[in-house]
Design an enzyme around this catalytic site. Structure first.
Site, PDB file in Angstrom:
ATOM      1  N   ASN A  55       1.979   4.752  -0.078  1.00 29.98           N
ATOM      2  CA  ASN A  55       0.654   4.242   0.259  1.00 29.98           C
ATOM      3  C   ASN A  55       0.418   4.308   1.764  1.00 29.98           C
ATOM      4  O   ASN A  55       1.341   4.097   2.566  1.00 29.98           O
ATOM      5  CB  ASN A  55       0.411   2.826  -0.286  1.00 29.98           C
ATOM      6  CG  ASN A  55       1.491   1.832   0.047  1.00 29.98           C
ATOM      7  OD1 ASN A  55       2.649   2.172   0.173  1.00 29.98           O
ATOM      8  ND2 ASN A  55       1.110   0.582   0.194  1.00 29.98           N
ATOM      9  N   GLU A  57      -2.289   2.773   4.412  1.00 35.65           N
ATOM     10  CA  GLU A  57      -3.389   1.822   4.560  1.00 35.65           C
ATOM     11  C   GLU A  57      -4.233   2.149   5.784  1.00 35.65           C
ATOM     12  O   GLU A  57      -3.843   2.950   6.635  1.00 35.65           O
ATOM     13  CB  GLU A  57      -2.821   0.395   4.651  1.00 35.65           C
ATOM     14  CG  GLU A  57      -2.079   0.029   3.379  1.00 35.65           C
ATOM     15  CD  GLU A  57      -1.638  -1.414   3.310  1.00 35.65           C
ATOM     16  OE1 GLU A  57      -1.598  -2.103   4.361  1.00 35.65           O
ATOM     17  OE2 GLU A  57      -1.331  -1.857   2.186  1.00 35.65           O
ATOM     18  N   GLU A  68       0.567   6.811  -5.535  1.00 37.72           N
ATOM     19  CA  GLU A  68       0.421   7.718  -6.676  1.00 37.72           C
ATOM     20  C   GLU A  68      -0.565   8.835  -6.358  1.00 37.72           C
ATOM     21  O   GLU A  68      -0.322  10.011  -6.632  1.00 37.72           O
ATOM     22  CB  GLU A  68      -0.090   6.956  -7.908  1.00 37.72           C
ATOM     23  CG  GLU A  68       0.845   5.865  -8.397  1.00 37.72           C
ATOM     24  CD  GLU A  68       0.592   4.512  -7.742  1.00 37.72           C
ATOM     25  OE1 GLU A  68       0.207   4.463  -6.555  1.00 37.72           O
ATOM     26  OE2 GLU A  68       0.805   3.499  -8.415  1.00 37.72           O
ATOM     27  N   CYS A  99      -2.960   1.206 -10.083  1.00 35.05           N
ATOM     28  CA  CYS A  99      -4.332   0.698 -10.131  1.00 35.05           C
ATOM     29  C   CYS A  99      -5.200   1.627 -10.987  1.00 35.05           C
ATOM     30  O   CYS A  99      -4.812   2.761 -11.308  1.00 35.05           O
ATOM     31  CB  CYS A  99      -4.905   0.556  -8.723  1.00 35.05           C
ATOM     32  SG  CYS A  99      -5.351   2.133  -7.960  1.00 35.05           S
ATOM     33  N   CYS A 102      -5.903   5.168  -9.596  1.00 33.17           N
ATOM     34  CA  CYS A 102      -4.776   6.103  -9.724  1.00 33.17           C
ATOM     35  C   CYS A 102      -4.595   6.549 -11.171  1.00 33.17           C
ATOM     36  O   CYS A 102      -4.282   7.710 -11.434  1.00 33.17           O
ATOM     37  CB  CYS A 102      -3.498   5.474  -9.184  1.00 33.17           C
ATOM     38  SG  CYS A 102      -3.523   5.347  -7.389  1.00 33.17           S
TER      39      CYS A 102
HETATM   40  N1  THU Z   1      -0.872   0.335  -3.975  1.00 33.96           N
HETATM   41  C1  THU Z   1      -0.293   1.523  -4.321  1.00 33.96           C
HETATM   42  O1  THU Z   1       0.110   2.317  -3.472  1.00 33.96           O
HETATM   43  N2  THU Z   1      -0.187   1.793  -5.643  1.00 33.96           N
HETATM   44  C2  THU Z   1      -0.562   0.964  -6.648  1.00 33.96           C
HETATM   45  O2  THU Z   1      -0.445   1.322  -7.807  1.00 33.96           O
HETATM   46  C3  THU Z   1      -1.129  -0.346  -6.344  1.00 33.96           C
HETATM   47  C4  THU Z   1      -1.400  -0.613  -4.913  1.00 33.96           C
HETATM   48  C5  THU Z   1      -0.962   0.003  -2.547  1.00 33.96           C
HETATM   49  C6  THU Z   1      -2.336   0.008  -1.979  1.00 33.96           C
HETATM   50  C7  THU Z   1      -2.179  -0.951  -0.817  1.00 33.96           C
HETATM   51  O3  THU Z   1      -1.651  -0.252   0.289  1.00 33.96           O
HETATM   52  C8  THU Z   1      -1.129  -1.937  -1.284  1.00 33.96           C
HETATM   53  O4  THU Z   1      -0.448  -1.292  -2.353  1.00 33.96           O
HETATM   54  C9  THU Z   1      -1.676  -3.267  -1.737  1.00 33.96           C
HETATM   55  O5  THU Z   1      -2.622  -3.125  -2.707  1.00 33.96           O
END
Ligand code: THU
Length: 144
Positions: A55, A57, A68, A99, A102
């Site tokens: 991830n 941000e 993902e 989520c 994804c």
């Molecule tokens: N996040 C993911 O990378 N994948 C998921 O399936 C759920 C959430 C990340 C997004 C954000 O950077 C952090 O987790 C908190 O939501």
């Protein structure tokens, strides 16, 4: 330790356990200064290549991209669109699931691919994407 997965390295018969190790290792490279929630993904193509994603941000929050989707986008940019499974690693007590955004992006390429959720400690649970996102292409999303 398997390295080079970010370049779509070809591994013969890579085990789910090894994929979880790859996902855990890429999670260490997540850019998550706001949530501090590190996520890593190892996406396996049908021809056995492995693509990584973490991830990333952003201060705007809304521009954050999940692990993902970053793995999917890396694979597509490398010319791969046929996926067998994705292994997702999080530092949680219970495995965390992807989520909705994804799930929909994964379903674009294979609505029934295997989705393996794992914790850094090695707890895993496996699903088919169709269980996590039933009927992904119906209604307004009907394919022609
Ligand atoms: N996040 C993911 O990378 N994948 C998921 O399936 C759920 C959430 C990340 C997004 C954000 O950077 C952090 O987790 C908190 O939501």
């Amino acid at each position: 330790m398997l390295r080079g997965a970010e370049f779509g390295a070809i591994f013969n018969q890579v085990t789910d356990n090894e994929l979880l190790k790859i996902a855990k290792s890429v999670a260490q490279r997540a850019y998550a200064p706001y949530s501090k929630f590190l996520v890593g993904a190892a996406l396996v193509t049908k021809d056995g290549r492995v693509f990584e994603g973490c991830n990333v941000e952003n201060i705007s929050f809304g521009l954050t991209i999940c692990a993902e989707r970053n793995a999917v986008f890396a694979a597509v940019a490398a010319g791969c669109r046929e996926f067998a499974k994705i292994v997702i690693a999080t530092d949680t007590q219970e495995p965390a699931s992807p989520c909705g955004a994804c799930r929909q992006v994964l379903a674009e390429f294979d609505p029934d691919m295997e989705v393996i959720l794992g914790t850094f400690r090695g707890n895993t649970i496996a699903y088919r994407l169709s269980e996590l996102l039933p009927r992904p292409c119906t209604g307004i999303l009907d394919r022609p």
